[in-house]
Scaffold this motif. Structure first.
Motif, PDB file in Angstrom:
ATOM      1  N   TYR A  75       0.836  -1.198   0.000  1.00 43.76           N
ATOM      2  CA  TYR A  75       0.000   0.000   0.000  1.00 43.76           C
ATOM      3  C   TYR A  75       0.871   1.249   0.000  1.00 43.76           C
ATOM      4  CZ  TYR A  75       1.339   0.776   4.784  1.00 43.76           C
ATOM      5  OH  TYR A  75       2.080   1.022   5.897  1.00 43.76           O
ATOM      6  N   THR A  76       0.299   2.348  -0.417  1.00 40.09           N
ATOM      7  CA  THR A  76       0.902   3.655  -0.168  1.00 40.09           C
ATOM      8  C   THR A  76      -0.207   4.525   0.393  1.00 40.09           C
ATOM      9  OG1 THR A  76       0.440   4.367  -2.413  1.00 40.09           O
ATOM     10  CG2 THR A  76       2.678   3.663  -1.980  1.00 40.09           C
ATOM     11  N   ILE A  77       0.174   5.392   1.286  1.00 37.87           N
ATOM     12  CA  ILE A  77      -0.797   6.313   1.865  1.00 37.87           C
ATOM     13  C   ILE A  77      -0.870   7.526   0.943  1.00 37.87           C
ATOM     14  CG2 ILE A  77      -1.310   7.830   3.832  1.00 37.87           C
ATOM     15  CD1 ILE A  77      -1.592   4.923   4.616  1.00 37.87           C
ATOM     16  N   ILE A  78      -2.083   7.934   0.634  1.00 37.89           N
ATOM     17  CA  ILE A  78      -2.280   9.106  -0.217  1.00 37.89           C
ATOM     18  C   ILE A  78      -1.850  10.320   0.599  1.00 37.89           C
ATOM     19  CG2 ILE A  78      -3.992  10.500  -1.425  1.00 37.89           C
ATOM     20  CD1 ILE A  78      -5.648   7.750  -1.522  1.00 37.89           C
ATOM     21  N   SER A  79      -0.863  11.039   0.114  1.00 32.03           N
ATOM     22  CA  SER A  79      -0.290  12.129   0.909  1.00 32.03           C
ATOM     23  C   SER A  79      -1.062  13.431   0.714  1.00 32.03           C
ATOM     24  CB  SER A  79       1.170  12.338   0.515  1.00 32.03           C
ATOM     25  OG  SER A  79       1.227  12.880  -0.785  1.00 32.03           O
ATOM     26  N   GLU A  80      -0.883  14.310   1.666  1.00 28.72           N
ATOM     27  CA  GLU A  80      -1.547  15.616   1.601  1.00 28.72           C
ATOM     28  C   GLU A  80      -1.063  16.440   0.404  1.00 28.72           C
ATOM     29  OE1 GLU A  80      -4.164  17.010   3.283  1.00 28.72           O
ATOM     30  OE2 GLU A  80      -4.372  15.001   4.078  1.00 28.72           O
ATOM     31  N   GLN A  81       0.263  16.351   0.067  1.00 22.29           N
ATOM     32  CA  GLN A  81       0.763  17.152  -1.057  1.00 22.29           C
ATOM     33  C   GLN A  81       0.053  16.770  -2.347  1.00 22.29           C
ATOM     34  OE1 GLN A  81       2.551  15.728   1.504  1.00 22.29           O
ATOM     35  NE2 GLN A  81       4.390  15.165   0.387  1.00 22.29           N
ATOM     36  N   GLU A  82      -0.378  15.510  -2.428  1.00 25.98           N
ATOM     37  CA  GLU A  82      -1.039  15.074  -3.645  1.00 25.98           C
ATOM     38  C   GLU A  82      -2.352  15.805  -3.832  1.00 25.98           C
ATOM     39  OE1 GLU A  82      -1.211  10.961  -4.969  1.00 25.98           O
ATOM     40  OE2 GLU A  82      -0.107  10.492  -3.163  1.00 25.98           O
ATOM     41  N   LYS A  83      -2.808  16.434  -2.771  1.00 27.66           N
ATOM     42  CA  LYS A  83      -4.104  17.104  -2.872  1.00 27.66           C
ATOM     43  C   LYS A  83      -3.917  18.545  -3.346  1.00 27.66           C
ATOM     44  CE  LYS A  83      -6.098  13.981   0.494  1.00 27.66           C
ATOM     45  NZ  LYS A  83      -6.799  13.826   1.742  1.00 27.66           N
ATOM     46  N   ASN A  84      -2.899  18.745  -4.195  1.00 25.96           N
ATOM     47  CA  ASN A  84      -2.664  20.022  -4.868  1.00 25.96           C
ATOM     48  C   ASN A  84      -3.969  20.407  -5.570  1.00 25.96           C
ATOM     49  OD1 ASN A  84      -2.335  21.520  -7.245  1.00 25.96           O
ATOM     50  ND2 ASN A  84      -0.243  20.790  -7.569  1.00 25.96           N
ATOM     51  N   MET A  85      -4.382  21.651  -5.410  1.00 29.66           N
ATOM     52  CA  MET A  85      -5.720  22.018  -5.875  1.00 29.66           C
ATOM     53  C   MET A  85      -5.814  22.304  -7.371  1.00 29.66           C
ATOM     54  SD  MET A  85      -6.891  21.354  -3.128  1.00 29.66           S
ATOM     55  CE  MET A  85      -8.587  21.488  -3.594  1.00 29.66           C
ATOM     56  N   ASP A  86      -4.668  22.369  -8.073  1.00 26.19           N
ATOM     57  CA  ASP A  86      -4.729  22.703  -9.498  1.00 26.19           C
ATOM     58  C   ASP A  86      -5.192  21.531 -10.349  1.00 26.19           C
ATOM     59  OD1 ASP A  86      -3.744  25.113  -8.690  1.00 26.19           O
ATOM     60  OD2 ASP A  86      -1.664  24.639  -9.234  1.00 26.19           O
TER      61      ASP A  86
END
Length: 159
Positions: A75-86
């Motif tokens: 597994y990989t944890i979905i990181s907060e940086q991936e939630k870039n709003m663009d």
């Protein structure tokens, strides 16, 4: 050698799966072992529906444990940086407009283990999820559906 499938999980989902695995390996496994022991005590196993049912339950338990162990070892944890709003990432909530019917709909893009289309949680691996990933607000996407192609415009990307 094929690479193992990697499961993308939110931190919350990871915890839920870990807890489920612990529960299944402790409490549930004991319960099922008890059922089998009890059913055995009814005698003749060839005509013992309780025994068959308990063994069936044990089979389901072990396959779920194996499934969870597979997920939790790749597994990989979905990181907060991936939630870039663009651009659309797994974990984002996306507001789209169905261009044919001018209806606005909201979906959350999630890992395949968390998909629940009836509640607006779309798998990143579904045709719709794949069409949205990496796109920006304002983009138009075409999703191939059994009933024909559906055109959407991404109106907003939310955390």
């Amino acid at each position: 050698m094929t690479m193992a499938k990697e499961y993308r999980l939110s931190a919350e989902r990871f915890e839920e799966l870990k807890q489920e695995l612990t529960y299944l390996k402790t409490v549930r496994e004991k319960e099922v072992a008890e059922l089998i022991k009890e059913a055995r005590s009814f005698g003749d196993l060839s005509e013992n529906s309780e025994y068959d049912e308990a063994k069936n339950e044990q089979g389901k338990l072990y396959s779920r444990i194996a499934e969870l162990e597979e997920i939790l070892s790749n597994y990989t944890i979905i990181s907060e940086q991936e939630k870039n709003m663009d651009i659309v990432h797994v974990g984002n909530t996306v507001v789209v407009e169905d261009l044919e019917f001018s209806e606005e709909e909201t979906y959350q893009i999630v890992g395949s283990q968390e998909a629940d289309p009836m509640n607006g949680r779309i798998s990143e691996e579904s045709p719709f999820g794949r069409a949205l990933l990496g796109r920006k607000a304002g983009d138009e996407v075409v999703v191939e559906a059994p009933a024909g192609n559906i055109r959407y415009k991404i109106t907003a990307i939310q955390r």
